[in-house]
Enzyme design. Structure first.
Site, PDB file in Angstrom:
ATOM      1  N   TYR A 171       0.785  -1.287   0.066  1.00  0.00           N
ATOM      2  CA  TYR A 171      -0.080  -0.045   0.083  1.00  0.00           C
ATOM      3  C   TYR A 171       0.879   1.326  -0.094  1.00  0.00           C
ATOM      4  O   TYR A 171       1.731   1.241   0.655  1.00  0.00           O
ATOM      5  CB  TYR A 171      -1.019  -0.074   1.362  1.00  0.00           C
ATOM      6  CG  TYR A 171      -2.217  -1.048   1.048  1.00  0.00           C
ATOM      7  CD1 TYR A 171      -2.768  -1.446  -0.151  1.00  0.00           C
ATOM      8  CD2 TYR A 171      -2.901  -1.023   2.121  1.00  0.00           C
ATOM      9  CE1 TYR A 171      -3.539  -2.300  -0.292  1.00  0.00           C
ATOM     10  CE2 TYR A 171      -4.065  -2.044   2.125  1.00  0.00           C
ATOM     11  CZ  TYR A 171      -4.479  -2.585   0.740  1.00  0.00           C
ATOM     12  OH  TYR A 171      -5.326  -3.405   0.770  1.00  0.00           O
TER      13      TYR A 171
ATOM     14  N   SER B 133     -13.760  -2.112  -1.108  1.00  0.00           N
ATOM     15  CA  SER B 133     -14.637  -1.066  -1.988  1.00  0.00           C
ATOM     16  C   SER B 133     -15.901  -1.287  -1.687  1.00  0.00           C
ATOM     17  O   SER B 133     -16.601  -1.531  -3.015  1.00  0.00           O
ATOM     18  CB  SER B 133     -14.016  -1.463  -3.507  1.00  0.00           C
ATOM     19  OG  SER B 133     -13.915  -0.354  -4.186  1.00  0.00           O
ATOM     20  N   PRO B 134     -16.600  -1.227  -0.553  1.00  0.00           N
ATOM     21  CA  PRO B 134     -17.990  -1.471  -0.250  1.00  0.00           C
ATOM     22  C   PRO B 134     -18.882  -0.391  -1.132  1.00  0.00           C
ATOM     23  O   PRO B 134     -20.069  -0.639  -1.275  1.00  0.00           O
ATOM     24  CB  PRO B 134     -18.247  -1.201   1.100  1.00  0.00           C
ATOM     25  CG  PRO B 134     -16.879  -0.473   1.754  1.00  0.00           C
ATOM     26  CD  PRO B 134     -15.608  -0.963   0.778  1.00  0.00           C
TER      27      PRO B 134
ATOM     28  N   ALA C 177     -17.818   0.592  -4.251  1.00  0.00           N
ATOM     29  CA  ALA C 177     -17.313   0.550  -5.566  1.00  0.00           C
ATOM     30  C   ALA C 177     -16.548   1.795  -5.896  1.00  0.00           C
ATOM     31  O   ALA C 177     -16.761   2.257  -7.101  1.00  0.00           O
ATOM     32  CB  ALA C 177     -18.745   0.316  -6.592  1.00  0.00           C
ATOM     33  N   GLY C 178     -15.751   2.136  -5.131  1.00  0.00           N
ATOM     34  CA  GLY C 178     -14.694   3.193  -5.426  1.00  0.00           C
ATOM     35  C   GLY C 178     -15.646   4.497  -5.537  1.00  0.00           C
ATOM     36  O   GLY C 178     -15.145   5.528  -6.351  1.00  0.00           O
ATOM     37  N   GLY C 179     -16.940   4.596  -5.142  1.00  0.00           N
ATOM     38  CA  GLY C 179     -17.481   6.091  -5.059  1.00  0.00           C
ATOM     39  C   GLY C 179     -18.503   5.870  -6.207  1.00  0.00           C
ATOM     40  O   GLY C 179     -19.393   6.522  -6.304  1.00  0.00           O
TER      41      GLY C 179
ATOM     42  N   PHE D  13     -22.148   6.563  -5.668  1.00  0.00           N
ATOM     43  CA  PHE D  13     -23.029   7.819  -5.460  1.00  0.00           C
ATOM     44  C   PHE D  13     -22.531   8.619  -6.475  1.00  0.00           C
ATOM     45  O   PHE D  13     -23.157   9.530  -6.558  1.00  0.00           O
ATOM     46  CB  PHE D  13     -22.216   8.366  -4.166  1.00  0.00           C
ATOM     47  CG  PHE D  13     -22.304   7.370  -3.014  1.00  0.00           C
ATOM     48  CD1 PHE D  13     -23.371   6.589  -2.759  1.00  0.00           C
ATOM     49  CD2 PHE D  13     -21.071   6.968  -2.323  1.00  0.00           C
ATOM     50  CE1 PHE D  13     -23.486   5.677  -1.586  1.00  0.00           C
ATOM     51  CE2 PHE D  13     -20.983   5.930  -1.423  1.00  0.00           C
ATOM     52  CZ  PHE D  13     -22.239   5.328  -0.939  1.00  0.00           C
ATOM     53  N   THR D  14     -21.414   8.482  -7.401  1.00  0.00           N
ATOM     54  CA  THR D  14     -21.219   9.449  -8.465  1.00  0.00           C
ATOM     55  C   THR D  14     -20.871   9.051  -9.665  1.00  0.00           C
ATOM     56  O   THR D  14     -20.727   9.445 -10.608  1.00  0.00           O
ATOM     57  CB  THR D  14     -19.899  10.225  -7.821  1.00  0.00           C
ATOM     58  OG1 THR D  14     -18.798   9.413  -7.841  1.00  0.00           O
ATOM     59  CG2 THR D  14     -19.967  10.973  -6.576  1.00  0.00           C
TER      60      THR D  14
END
Lengths: 300, 300, 300
Positions: free
Chosen positions: C55, C211-212, C214-216, C219-220
């Site tokens: 990471y 990634s609950p 989905a990487g955003g 929402f976007t």
């Protein structure tokens, strides 16, 4: 040569590289020429000979037997593998279409016919050639168990079986399925990812790899994946001083499932070349470079 | 008629051909007419009647019960199968959408409601209708075990479950799942290849086949696969002197998983025709000709 | 906060919501700022911190260790998770390509290096980051068993493994694999259907969900599925008085596999919001409405 000992039956082993004889009839060898090929292979340590009832339109096993008859003492130095369960349309039969038959009657008769054609007393390994959607596991298992207990077959296995096919048949068999012969190569790498080879590794089944060069596509194919692999093989060939064919074999040999690739060439020089790769382990990065070339993408 | 005895519970059996009653409400039969149908089926040896709470917009089970009430002594000659776990939008409820509910509370209530609607004391078999992504295996297993131990349900099973769904639920259940009712036909042949039927055969689960004629597509569909199958059915119909519907059933009956196809016609002549196929085994080549027609390609 | 206790090792538990630190290096926090974040999370009950050797281009674990050094007594209040098995091209090494290495040597060295970078004595959980096609299960299992018996690692698990990968590795390990960390969200719902989460539930393996959101995208995102989900989240947000982010978490938390979603934000307000969802169970219909939005179709 290295040997692969079965973890499921310690007295059973194969040579690390096996010889596939599905094209034996195409080579138009005399029995004497075939015998010479066999002797040269045995000299290289290749002791496992792979046949099937249907190879060469049902003729290869007899040709193999003709050669073996010239020097019967070779029999004891070999493992002879045969397969059955496919019914192929041919002048010798009147099948209406190619189909499968894993019935006890057919498998027993096919195994006996292979023994007769090769004029041997026992098959070292009998494989069910393809998963038959009509496979009656109880009936087939009984036939295979009987072939083993009767001494006609030393050990049994399967070919082109997915894990669920293996699990079904094994659930009814007394003896273990020692081998699953499947298609694996850089251009047919699905078995490395979809659980086929993981299942073999887990259950300690020996994978034999048919078409390890993807029928030559690896070296001469014109598809995108083939061309990427060819470029990578060339690079690595220079870097590691190994021939492309050797790299392709080393790629399979590195896999921890400990598989036995099947070579299918009738030319001894090629076979010698292939065998020479044993003992030269491919570095991990080189392995992944070939995988990347084959799949056209990096690992995740 | 042949019967299928469960290897997991020797006292449980189904008729080899079962009757699906999902369209019972569509037929607009009087209770007397339904009773006559049931009696004729019993006369043919069809003793297994397949229902579900939701069939006919939640009305079929009551209609079945109305008919059965006219002659309650028939109950002892039948196996009554019901299913639950789907919540379907209907005038009887105010669900915002069709969804699944495999909670202990819902499954218990649904089973009890099926008993009440059919006015019977026990279901012979209760199936979970669809795999619920929210299935809490511990909770569902407890509810099913309790329905069995309380005598409300003789045995349990599932429907449309993949092997991993079955394995999960079975891992928590005390009683064995005896049946998986899935869609199988020549035009839905995936279960023969993807491990669904292999898993049933291995675990000795009885497959029941819904939509064995692919909703009629086998005989009247206009898709490419349907038309290939129709042509092949016609050929074989002449060669073997069997009707297309009989061939389609015989194709399923030949499978070694020993499945029970569900017939769904309300016309007794058709049912009689279907039943008549038992005892006429399809030759292996004919089976593979139909498979080739369905898939549009030869076996490998 | 709720905790997830492992059924395979009763003394092992995680906080129901875990903190993912893969972006720690991006936040450019001082050690003091990182420490404050950790303390606030601990205050919220989030005790599980998820890291990996790679990471932040191999920098996150050191940054985490730098913060922890400021207040070493926090260590005892946390579960520290690390992962290894990926070799990523970086200025710190000279790998020719990104690849995997699950060899015993590499995994052991990587775990030791993680301990050193974080300046801790033991990892609570070490995961194999990705399934390596060259995984030698015997060798890897021996290395993991040794890390556990030597006390360097409290427990082991995997990440992004399919059931067949887990089964292979587990078949050789003495200790149980407690966790599988996989990508799951409304837009990556395949694990709910393809057996991944069923296998976890069956084997009582704790799923951690990366990634609950989905990487955003939830929402976007501008894809069709994302837009359908957004509309449904808005509706439900009004109906249930929950924020979209909370709904997305509640959707995962409702799954009976009892998974631990990984939050990855560096902003405490967001984390507080997420944590607040615990205890508010999503109604079953709302869950299925979101599923329908995500998949663009009703259940069968």
């Amino acid at each position: 040569m290295q040997r692969i000992q079965s973890s499921l039956d310690r007295s059973f082993s194969l040579s690390r590289i096996a010889m596939g004889l599905w094209r034996l009839a195409d080579w138009k060898y005399t029995s004497q020429q075939t015998l010479e090929l066999l002797e040269q292979l045995l000299g290289l340590g290749v002791t496992t000979f792979d046949l099937a009832d249907i190879y060469g339109d049902y003729r290869c096993e007899r040709l193999f037997g003709d050669a073996l008859k010239l020097k019967p003492e070779l029999r004891g130095k070999m493992e002879i593998v045969s397969k059955c369960g496919i019914k192929l349309m041919s002048d010798n039969n009147n099948y209406a279409l190619n189909h499968y038959d894993s019935s006890g009657t057919h498998v027993t008769a096919a195994a006996e016919s292979s023994l007769e054609n090769m004029r041997i007393e026992q098959l070292d390994l009998l494989l069910i050639h393809r998963p038959d959607p009509l496979m009656d596991a109880d009936e087939l298992a009984e036939a295979l168990d009987r072939l083993v207990s009767g001494g006609k077959v030393r050990a049994v296995g399967v070919s082109n079986f997915l894990p669920h096919h293996v699990q079904l048949l094994q659930s009814r068999l007394s003896v273990p399925l020692l081998v699953n012969q499947i298609e694996v190569s850089m251009l047919q790498s699905a078995p490395l990812f979809d659980g086929q080879l993981d299942y073999c590794q887990r259950e300690r089944i020996i994978p034999m790899a048919w078409s390890p060069f993807a029928g030559g596509e690896l070296f001469t194919g014109s598809g995108e994946a083939a061309r990427r692999v060819q470029a990578c093989l060339e690079e690595l060939s220079r870097e590691l001083d190994m021939e492309p064919q050797q790299l392709a074999l080393a790629w399979l040999l590195k896999h921890p499932s400990n598989m036995a690739p099947l070579l299918g060439s009738g030319r001894v020089s090629r076979l010698r070349n292939g065998v020479a790769v044993l003992g030269r382990e491919l570095p991990r990065e080189a392995w992944f470079r070939l995988l990347r070339a084959a799949r056209g993408r990096d690992v995740d």
